[in-house]
Every structure is written in structure tokens, then in C-alpha cells.
Design an enzyme around this catalytic site. Structure first.
Site, mmCIF file in Angstrom:
data_model
loop_
_atom_site.group_PDB
_atom_site.id
_atom_site.type_symbol
_atom_site.label_atom_id
_atom_site.label_comp_id
_atom_site.label_asym_id
_atom_site.label_seq_id
_atom_site.Cartn_x
_atom_site.Cartn_y
_atom_site.Cartn_z
ATOM 1 N N GLY A 30 0.772 -1.323 -0.013
ATOM 2 C CA GLY A 30 0.034 0.018 -0.292
ATOM 3 C C GLY A 30 0.906 1.143 -0.038
ATOM 4 O O GLY A 30 1.691 1.447 0.912
ATOM 5 N N ASN A 102 -5.658 -5.430 7.598
ATOM 6 C CA ASN A 102 -5.375 -5.867 6.455
ATOM 7 C C ASN A 102 -6.720 -6.364 6.193
ATOM 8 O O ASN A 102 -6.946 -7.545 6.709
ATOM 9 C CB ASN A 102 -4.267 -6.681 6.088
ATOM 10 C CG ASN A 102 -4.287 -7.137 4.530
ATOM 11 O OD1 ASN A 102 -4.810 -6.619 3.725
ATOM 12 N ND2 ASN A 102 -3.539 -8.037 4.420
ATOM 13 N N GLY A 103 -7.495 -6.036 5.276
ATOM 14 C CA GLY A 103 -8.862 -6.451 4.858
ATOM 15 C C GLY A 103 -9.912 -5.763 4.273
ATOM 16 O O GLY A 103 -9.720 -4.707 3.962
ATOM 17 N N TYR A 257 0.126 -12.531 -7.343
ATOM 18 C CA TYR A 257 0.519 -11.010 -7.656
ATOM 19 C C TYR A 257 0.888 -10.343 -6.539
ATOM 20 O O TYR A 257 1.989 -9.529 -6.480
ATOM 21 C CB TYR A 257 -0.764 -10.115 -8.182
ATOM 22 C CG TYR A 257 -0.534 -8.772 -8.300
ATOM 23 C CD1 TYR A 257 0.262 -8.226 -9.369
ATOM 24 C CD2 TYR A 257 -1.070 -7.925 -7.443
ATOM 25 C CE1 TYR A 257 0.541 -7.150 -9.557
ATOM 26 C CE2 TYR A 257 -0.932 -6.675 -7.567
ATOM 27 C CZ TYR A 257 -0.131 -6.032 -8.594
ATOM 28 O OH TYR A 257 0.138 -4.764 -8.814
ATOM 29 N N ASP A 364 2.393 -12.780 -18.210
ATOM 30 C CA ASP A 364 2.015 -12.054 -17.064
ATOM 31 C C ASP A 364 1.489 -12.621 -16.094
ATOM 32 O O ASP A 364 1.212 -13.696 -16.271
ATOM 33 C CB ASP A 364 1.280 -10.731 -17.588
ATOM 34 C CG ASP A 364 1.227 -9.583 -16.744
ATOM 35 O OD1 ASP A 364 2.034 -9.775 -15.690
ATOM 36 O OD2 ASP A 364 0.729 -8.319 -17.123
ATOM 37 N N ASP A 365 1.359 -12.252 -15.119
ATOM 38 C CA ASP A 365 0.686 -12.927 -13.657
ATOM 39 C C ASP A 365 -0.887 -12.925 -14.059
ATOM 40 O O ASP A 365 -1.523 -13.869 -13.557
ATOM 41 C CB ASP A 365 1.062 -12.267 -12.397
ATOM 42 C CG ASP A 365 0.594 -10.898 -12.272
ATOM 43 O OD1 ASP A 365 1.290 -9.906 -12.394
ATOM 44 O OD2 ASP A 365 -0.520 -10.456 -11.912
HETATM 45 P P1 AMP Z 1 -5.123 -4.608 -16.605
HETATM 46 O O1 AMP Z 1 -4.277 -3.720 -17.564
HETATM 47 O O2 AMP Z 1 -6.142 -4.265 -16.055
HETATM 48 O O3 AMP Z 1 -5.262 -6.109 -17.376
HETATM 49 O O4 AMP Z 1 -4.043 -5.291 -15.539
HETATM 50 C C1 AMP Z 1 -3.289 -6.304 -15.633
HETATM 51 C C2 AMP Z 1 -1.774 -6.052 -14.723
HETATM 52 O O5 AMP Z 1 -2.243 -5.345 -13.353
HETATM 53 C C3 AMP Z 1 -0.954 -7.343 -14.689
HETATM 54 O O6 AMP Z 1 0.011 -6.982 -15.226
HETATM 55 C C4 AMP Z 1 -0.774 -7.757 -13.119
HETATM 56 O O7 AMP Z 1 0.358 -7.775 -12.661
HETATM 57 C C5 AMP Z 1 -1.532 -6.179 -12.319
HETATM 58 N N1 AMP Z 1 -2.493 -6.399 -11.386
HETATM 59 C C6 AMP Z 1 -3.228 -7.199 -11.277
HETATM 60 N N2 AMP Z 1 -4.078 -7.382 -10.246
HETATM 61 C C7 AMP Z 1 -3.816 -5.827 -9.674
HETATM 62 C C8 AMP Z 1 -4.180 -5.231 -8.473
HETATM 63 N N3 AMP Z 1 -5.426 -5.825 -7.817
HETATM 64 N N4 AMP Z 1 -3.680 -4.099 -8.475
HETATM 65 C C9 AMP Z 1 -2.519 -3.334 -9.285
HETATM 66 N N5 AMP Z 1 -2.235 -4.047 -10.210
HETATM 67 C C10 AMP Z 1 -2.878 -5.396 -10.488
#
Ligand code: AMP
Length: 484
Positions: A30, A102-103, A257, A364-365
Site C-alpha cells: 500500500g 489488512n482486509g 500477484y 504476465d501474472d
Molecule cells: P489490466 O491492464 O487491467 O489487465 O491489468 C493487468 C496488470 O495489472 C497485470 O500486469 C497485473 O500484474 C496487474 N494487477 C493485477 N491485479 C492488480 C491489482 N489488484 N492491483 C494492481 N495491479 C494489479
């Protein structure tokens, strides 16, 4: 998603400077606000908006006296806003209690607007921890000061579990000189206990991630179980109290992530789990008969470990094709879509020689709204890639998180209501695959199998707590109001 750490130092020590270091280690959880509450017979508090390094001055640190302290870093979730919502929170009456968590609570609005007012409790903020704090204090009030501490903490936490729904891990300080922590009955958010042995005695800590202990020389003792509380009086042995039983379902997205790879969550190395995601993805890639790439390139940072093990398993070279500008900040923090898209361009810059004339596999994750992947595919194409394949180390995200991970509303998820083929077309890739849910869950489990199941709600729309689905409507309404 947020992070917290609480420390019980030996009597006579001022622990806030170390707590500050712990918060820096948790900064990835955060970047929106932070705070430290210390106790030396009275509470001392400093909190504000921004990064940890920007909030605390030398004068603040000198003022934050005491060997008991709890600190927090805030991640902006829906509705969460100004400095009035920064943590920790504390009350002095009927008992001195301070807390950080946290939550996200799924019945916060009901507690704040309907339940608590009946008991003449008016919450001042829209921060969930205030509700937990009052529920805890109400529980304490049912006990007598002379009751054993274990009974008092158990009764207080029982009252929290009874009234407060959702996901929460908590660290706090009691004004009678106690550090405590507890984890919600489903154990959705991480919470770990650590110890540091010094010549003068043992010091104890409770935190969101073990990485906070590493920097402070604490060793991790163990994760709290779901529904478990912990407390310690400095200089004495700590106590662990199981307050509620039931299935333990930690958030799998922490492993995908959110958490730092050098942390352990519920006995699982985040780094190793990501490696296993990559290996599982490679096996799936082969099973699907997907095209063989010339090179595997991760989207930094969280996909790196998985991409490397995927490349090794596929027998394909691994290359760093994107350089990340660390000073732009996580794209989700940007307030609106246009700012978000811009920041992706500024954040990731390609190394064209890794793309020219090659069939590249980008890893990507996760894919949430699809902005990042579309931009990245575009960038890879401009850098000269011949074909672009895309692999996500987690399944399609389709459902919002009611527990504090700020993702998107239902309709924002690019995969919701679309086939994989439609998403592929939308992001402009030549091939797309997502790691299947069963394979991901299997890979997430450590070989020692401490965790039997996970919360996978963002991938399935099925949540471990009963009123989660209803709370999604509240989140959607808040988001809609923020867009106006
Ligand atoms: P998007 O462009 O919306 O598809 O975002 C995907 C990317 O955001 C990926 O590269 C993830 O690593 C990252 N991501 C996924 N979840 C989150 C999250 N909750 N907050 C910030 N980044 C995120």
C-alpha cells in the site's frame, strides 16, 4: 489490500524506528497512506497520506515513544479516502485499544449505519478497522479487568467474529501493555508471528508478510491459523488462542500477484509458488499444442519468477524485454482509465533487439481489464516481434474481490462474458492461454500441503464467506459514484 506490523519490544525500548523499517518492507502492500501508533503508558500516533518515507519526520519518530507499537500501510480500496481513514486507529475509553488491519469487511455499511448507532456508537471514518476496534472493545467490556488475559482476549475476538464479516487480519495494542493479533475465521488475509532473541530476552511481532521480519532480524515462528488470536506481554511467553474453527481459505491472489516473492505465506514460499505456476503453465502450453516461441519475456515484476521457470521447462531462452521505470507507481493507483493507459506506456519500455523478427511469448501474472496486455502486445509489435503469444499465470479474472483487492467492477473484467479467443483478439495477441484453475491451485499448494484450499473468488465468483456477493453491489455502487 494493506499491510501491518506490530512489535512488542523489551521493556524500556522505543520500538517505532524499527517498526518504520518494517513498514518500508511492506510498502508494496500500500502506497496511499501510512501510520504508526506507539504506546508507553499513553498512545502516540502519527499517520498521514503518502509513502512511508514522506510521512514520518525525525521529530515524529522521537515523539513515538514506547516498546509496543503497531504500524500500517494503506492500499486504496473503494471508498477509502482521505487522511481520516488512515490507520492505525485507537480509543481510550472504555479500554485503551489501538489497531491496524489488512482486509475488507463485507458488512461494514450495515455495522456503521444500522447496527452500531443502536448502541450509540458513531463511527467517524469509512475505515473498516474502526468497526473491528469497537466490536473488540465491546467484547472486552463483557469481561472483568481481573479476568485472565486469555479470557479477555478470547471474548473480545469472539465478539469481533460474531459481528464483523469479511476478511481481516489485525495487529493491535492493549493499553494494559499487550501486543495482540488475530485472523478472521476463514484466514483469508495473511498474518504471521515472529520472534527475535536478544541477550536481554525475547521480542515478538505480528505482521502481514514475513519479509517485514527479515529486515528486522526476527525469525518467523508461524502463521496464525484461521480464527486464531495471539497475544504477548513484553518479557513474557506469548499465547496462541484458537477462537473459531472452520475451513482455512487464504487468498490465492497474494501468491499470484500481491505478496513479495521473498515472503512466506501459510508456509508457502511466494517465490517457489510462482516458479511452480510457470512450470505448470509450460506443461499446459505443451498439452494444448501451443506454438513454440523463440523467446520467453516476462512482464515485470511479478511475472518474472514464473516466466523464468516456464522458459526452462519449455527449453526456450528467457530474456528481459521490458524495462520498468520504478518511479511511475503501480498503474492501478491512477484515478481513471486514461491516466492508467498513459502510465503503462511510461512504465514499461521495450528493448527492441529482444523482439525483432522473433516469436515471443509474453508472460504476465494476470489479465484484469486487459489494458496492460493490449498495450504490451502493441509495444512488442512495434518493437518488431514476428508473432506474439501471451500467457497468464492465473485463470481469467471475472469477479470482483470483496475482501480488499482493488481490481475492477464486474463489467470491467475483460474476460467476463468473453471467450479466450475473444480476449486474444481484443489484446491483439496471436495466441493466448491462461493457467487453468485446478493447475494453479495444485501449483500454489506447497509440497508440505499446509493449505488445503484457497479463496479463488476472483476467478470463480464463489466466495468463502456468506454475505460476500451482496457486498459486491455496495462496491459497484461506490465505484459508480466515484466515476461521476
Ligand atoms: P489490466 O491492464 O487491467 O489487465 O491489468 C493487468 C496488470 O495489472 C497485470 O500486469 C497485473 O500484474 C496487474 N494487477 C493485477 N491485479 C492488480 C491489482 N489488484 N492491483 C494492481 N495491479 C494489479
Amino acid at each position: 489490500m494493506c499491510g501491518f506490523i506490530g512489535i512488542a519490544g523489551l521493556p524500556g525500548r522505543d520500538i517505532a524506528p524499527e517498526l518504520y523499517e518494517g513498514l518500508i518492507a511492506l510498502q508494496h502492500r500500500g502506497q496511499d497512506a501510512a501510520g504508526i501508533l506507539s504506546f508507553d503508558g499513553a498512545f502516540h500516533l502519527r499517520k498521514g497520506e503518502g509513502m512511508v518515507r514522506d510521512i514520518f519526520s525525525a521529530a515524529d519518530m522521537a515523539r513515538l515513544k514506547g516498546n509496543l507499537a503497531v504500524g500500517h500501510v494503506r492500499y486504496p480500496t473503494v471508498g477509502g479516502g482521505g487522511s481520516q481513514d488512515a490507520q492505525p486507529f485507537y480509543i481510550n475509553y472504555p479500554f485503551g485499544v489501538g489497531m491496524a488491519h489488512n482486509g475488507n469487511l463485507t458488512n461494514f455499511v450495515d455495522l456503521k449505519e444500522a447496527q452500531f448507532p443502536k448502541e450509540n456508537i458513531c463511527l467517524e471514518s469509512s475505515c473498516d478497522v474502526e468497526a473491528i476496534l469497537y466490536a473488540f472493545a465491546m467484547g472486552l467490556q463483557r469481561t472483568l479487568r481481573k479476568d485472565p488475559l486469555e479470557h479477555r482476549i478470547r471474548t473480545a475476538v469472539e465478539n469481533v467474529f460474531e459481528r464483523v464479516k469479511g476478511a481481516y487480519s489485525v495487529g493491535g495494542v492493549l493499553a494494559e501493555g499487550v501486543l495482540f493479533g488475530f485472523r478472521d475465521p476463514s484466514g483469508i488475509k495473511p498474518c504471521i508471528v515472529g520472534r527475535r532473541v536478544t541477550e536481554e530476552g525475547e521480542e515478538w511481532a505480528v505482521a502481514s508478510e514475513s519479509v517485514a521480519f527479515d529486515v528486522l532480524g526476527f525469525e518467523k515462528v508461524r502463521d496464525l491459523e484461521n480464527g486464531e488470536a495471539f497475544f504477548v506481554v513484553p518479557g513474557q511467553e506469548p499465547r496462541f488462542v484458537r477462537v473459531a474453527e472452520g475451513p482455512h481459505t487464504p487468498c490465492i491472489f497474494e501468491l499470484v500477484y500481491f505478496a513479495r516473492p521473498d515472503s512466506f505465506l501459510d508456509g508457502i514460499s511466494v517465490y517457489k509458488a510462482r516458479q511452480r505456476f510457470g512450470e505448470a503453465l509450460a506443461r499446459q502450453w505443451r498439452d494444448e499444442g501451443a506454438p513454440t516461441p523463440d523467446v520467453v519475456i516476462p512482464i515485470p515484476d511479478s511475472a518474472r519468477d514464473a516466466a523464468l521457470s516456464m522458459a526452462l521447462e519449455l527449453g526456450v531462452p528467457y530474456r528481459e524485454g521490458f524495462i520498468k521505470n520504478r518511479y511511475v507507481g503501480r498503474t492501478f493507483i491512477m484515478p481513471n482509465q486514461a491516466a492508467r493507459q498513459d502510465s503503462i506506456r511510461r512504465k514499461l519500455n521495450p528493448i527492441p533487439i529482444e523482439f525483432e523478427g522473433r516469436r515471443v511469448l509474453l508472460v504476465d501474472d494476470s489479465i484484469v481489464r486487459g489494458n496492460t496486455s493490449r498495450k504490451i502486445v502493441e509495444t512488442a509489435r512495434r518493437a518488431g516481434a514476428k508473432e506474439i503469444y501471451f500467457a497468464s499465470t492465473s485463470p481469467p479474472l471475472i469477479s470482483p474481490c470483496p475482501y480488499g483487492i482493488d481490481m475492477a467492477t464486474r463489467e470491467d473484467f475483460v474476460a467476463r462474458g468473453r471467450t479466450v479467443e475473444e480476449v486474444r483478439e481484443l489484446i491483439g495477441a496471436d495466441y493466448l492461454t491462461y493457467l487453468e484453475l485446478d493447475r494453479m491451485v495444485e501449483a500454489a499448494q506447497a509440497p508440505n500441503g499446509e493449505v488445503e484450499g484457497f479463496c479463488t473468488g476472483c476467478f470463480t465468483g464463489r466466495y468463502p464467506t456468506e454475505d460476500a456477493a451482496a457486498s459486491l453491489d455496495v462496491i459497484a455502487a461506490e465505484r459508480a459514484a466515484m466515476r461521476v
